[in-house]
Write a protein that holds these residues in place. Structure first.
Motif, short mmCIF file in Angstrom:
data_model
loop_
_atom_site.label_atom_id
_atom_site.label_comp_id
_atom_site.label_asym_id
_atom_site.label_seq_id
_atom_site.Cartn_x
_atom_site.Cartn_y
_atom_site.Cartn_z
N ILE A 69 0.85 -1.19 0.00
CA ILE A 69 0.00 0.00 0.00
C ILE A 69 0.88 1.23 0.00
CG2 ILE A 69 -1.82 1.29 1.17
CD1 ILE A 69 -2.75 -1.31 2.44
N ILE A 70 0.71 2.07 -1.03
CA ILE A 70 1.41 3.34 -1.13
C ILE A 70 0.38 4.40 -0.76
CG2 ILE A 70 2.62 4.93 -2.66
CD1 ILE A 70 2.29 1.24 -3.58
N ALA A 71 0.60 5.11 0.34
CA ALA A 71 -0.39 6.04 0.87
C ALA A 71 0.10 7.48 0.72
CB ALA A 71 -0.68 5.73 2.33
N CYS A 72 -0.77 8.33 0.19
CA CYS A 72 -0.45 9.74 0.02
C CYS A 72 -1.54 10.58 0.68
CB CYS A 72 -0.34 10.10 -1.46
SG CYS A 72 1.08 9.38 -2.29
N GLY A 73 -1.13 11.51 1.51
CA GLY A 73 -2.06 12.38 2.20
C GLY A 73 -1.88 13.82 1.77
N ILE A 74 -3.00 14.51 1.56
CA ILE A 74 -2.96 15.93 1.24
C ILE A 74 -3.94 16.63 2.17
CG2 ILE A 74 -2.35 15.51 -1.17
CD1 ILE A 74 -5.26 16.03 -1.93
N GLY A 75 -3.90 17.94 2.19
CA GLY A 75 -4.85 18.70 3.00
C GLY A 75 -4.75 18.40 4.48
N ASP A 76 -5.85 17.94 5.07
CA ASP A 76 -5.91 17.69 6.51
C ASP A 76 -5.47 16.29 6.91
OD1 ASP A 76 -6.89 20.25 6.99
OD2 ASP A 76 -8.98 19.64 6.74
N ALA A 77 -5.02 15.48 5.98
CA ALA A 77 -4.54 14.13 6.34
C ALA A 77 -3.31 14.25 7.23
CB ALA A 77 -4.20 13.35 5.08
#
Length: 228
Positions: free
Chosen positions: A152-160
């Motif tokens: 699993i490659i996880a990318c967070g943007i904003g409020d993550a």
């Protein structure tokens, strides 16, 4: 005995957050899918080694594209914004979907590389508590429980939050967050650029006979582990 397999395939799942908070970035999300599709269709020898699924998640998971050979797809689907951000729905869905898909590919005569899940979210899960999503997540990535457990490659943007993105990813090197204050539309474009490069390079590795998953970090994203 001769190897009678039809070759090795890499199943790739794009999991895009479709919660209402992503609505202002809907055009960027759909443009990213179009660019991914065009890049793969432009390199049919590489695309032949990949099977792609597009899933949108909010309060539940919607199948925008079931696992498919993109060479035969004229268009990729549009994402539609709705509801909240249930990580529980994501991992319960993948617990069923990935083993089923891998089994189907094997029954068709293919060898299957460990699947890759590219996960994009702009916020924290709206599930009642962390256990609601962490329990199915642990089952999904445990190879003793789920033999075709994905990377699993996880990318967070904003409020993550970096901590959450790090928990979702199966390897600290697979967890990325956009820099604080970054424009969300630009961050989404960078996510899809990196996703496209990762899929193309991984497909090239499959075609070369040296199958491996190759991951590109999105431009201006940081490693989530650097924040915790």
């Amino acid at each position: 005995m001769a190897d009678t397999s039809r070759g090795i395939l890499l199943p790739v799942y794009v999991l895009a957050d479709e919660s209402f908070s992503m609505n202002p970035q809907r055009d960027e999300l759909n443009a990213g899918l179009i660019a991914l599709h065009e890049s793969l269709r432009a390199e049919p020898m590489i695309a032949a080694k990949v099977r792609l699924a597009v899933l949108g998640f909010s309060d539940d998971v919607k199948v925008r594209l079931p696992l498919a050979d993109v060479r035969s797809e004229r268009h990729l689907p549009q994402l539609t914004m709705r509801g909240g951000t249930s990580y529980e729905a994501v991992f319960n869905d993948l617990l069923v979907r990935i083993p089923h898909d891998v089994s189907a590919l094997k029954n068709d005569g293919y060898k299957v590389h460990r699947p890759a899940v590219f996960f994009l979210s702009d916020g924290q899960p709206t599930d009642d508590d962390d256990d609601a999503w962490q329990v199915p997540h642990r089952r999904l990535i445990d190879r003793a429980v789920t033999p075709p457990a994905p990377n699993i490659i996880a990318c967070g943007i904003g409020d993550a939050e970096p901590r959450t993105i790090l928990e979702v990813a199966t390897n600290p090197n697979f967890a990325f967050v956009s820099v604080p204050g970054a424009d969300l539309g630009r961050s989404i474009a960078q996510f899809f650029n990196a996703l496209t490069a990762s899929v193309v390079e991984s497909g090239r590795a499959m075609a070369s006979g040296n199958p491996e998953l190759r991951i590109e970090r999105p431009d201006t994203f940081n490693m989530a582990i650097d924040y915790v």
